[in-house]
Design an enzyme around this catalytic site. Structure first.
Site: not given
Length: 299
Positions: A143, A237, A267
């Site tokens: 991320s 996602e 995610h």
């Protein structure tokens, strides 16, 4: 179980509560919600001061080859820590037969851009200072940590400093302008991320800098002559298009990049390796990639 409802509140709610205060509250809730499993037999955890930045070196037994992964955790640049990602780092160490350096980089709002990027560079430099060669090192992150890893590669390249041998990006957030289409089209299928929350975190992290600045949104930076990369992303996602566009633009710039898209996954599903066979498979792919591209010197 972790409740994601606080993460899905409206921007108006965050504004009323004070966005900086809300970021700190979310950080505290995430830390409190994470499991604290006992250390498995054979796992070695060594605290390190990496040029003034707190880090941990995680690996399995003393025979692990001198292959290293600098791991930058996710959390929107405002959440996450060594504690929240230690178990994932241990799994990467096992699959890649490597030593994983988890970096406790500074978070916003206390440490906006470029504080985290500076910390990540300091930790990488520490490895070089102790004699590890770039050919023995990979960068990895999930991320926001994936975006930070890419931004660090670009900074090193621009300064003519040595690049790592490979990069691994798990559900990477590389466009903090939040302009990729899947942030809207996958709203109904992403049970964790929320576009309004991401926009708010982006502004907190950027401080007074433009969100399109390549140091903040590395998707818009120079992607040429970067090391081989693996991008793993879920089709459901919000960050699907961040990952896909990153791989495409790396390839267009002449850099080697593999995109691995997975169906019906949340995610950063790699964190759920205990529960999802797909997470186990993704970690196996990650480990094989790192062993192929990163040299492991014998102890």
């Amino acid at each position: 179980m972790i409740s994601f409802e606080p993460f899905r509140q409206s921007f108006d709610f965050w504004h009323r509560q004070g966005l900086n205060q809300y970021c700190r509250l979310m950080r505290e809730q995430l830390e409190a919600a994470m499991l604290r499993p006992c250390r498995p037999h054979g796992l070695i955890i060594s605290e390190q001061d990496t040029n003034g930045v707190k880090s941990e070196l995680v690996y399995w037994d003393h025979d692990t080859p001198r292959r290293y992964v600098v791991y930058l955790h996710g959390g929107g640049y405002v959440l996450g820590s060594i504690d929240t990602h230690r178990e994932l780092a241990a799994q990467i160490a096992h699959r890649a037969n490597a030593r994983v350096l988890i970096v406790e980089y500074r978070l916003a709002p206390e440490g906006p851009y470029p504080a985290g990027l500076n910390d990540a560079q300091a930790a990488y430099q520490w490895l070089l200072d102790i004699g590890v060669t770039p050919a023995q090192i990979a960068f990895a992150g999930d991320s926001a940590g994936g975006g930070l890893a890419l931004a660090l590669m670009q900074r090193l390249k621009a300064a003519n400093l040595p690049l790592p041998a490979a990069g691994v990006f798990l559900s990477p957030w590389v466009d903090l302008t939040c302009s990729t289409p899947s942030l809207d089209t996958n709203t109904a299928t992403d049970l964790i991320l929320n576009k309004a929350q991401m926009q708010s975190f982006a502004h907190v992290y950027a401080g007074g800098h433009p969100l399109s600045d390549a140091g903040i949104s590395p998707l818009f930076g120079d992607l040429s002559e970067l090391p081989p990369s693996l991008v793993q992303v879920s089709r459901q996602e919000l960050l699907l298009d961040d990952g896909v566009r990153l791989a495409e633009r790396l390839q267009q710039a002449g850099s080697e990049a593999k995109i691995s898209k997975w169906s019906q996954m949340p995610h950063v599903w790699q964190l759920l390796h205990r529960y999802l066979p797909q997470a186990d498979e993704a970690l196996r792919e990650l480990g094989d990639f790192l062993q192929e591209h990163v040299r492991g010197e014998p102890v």
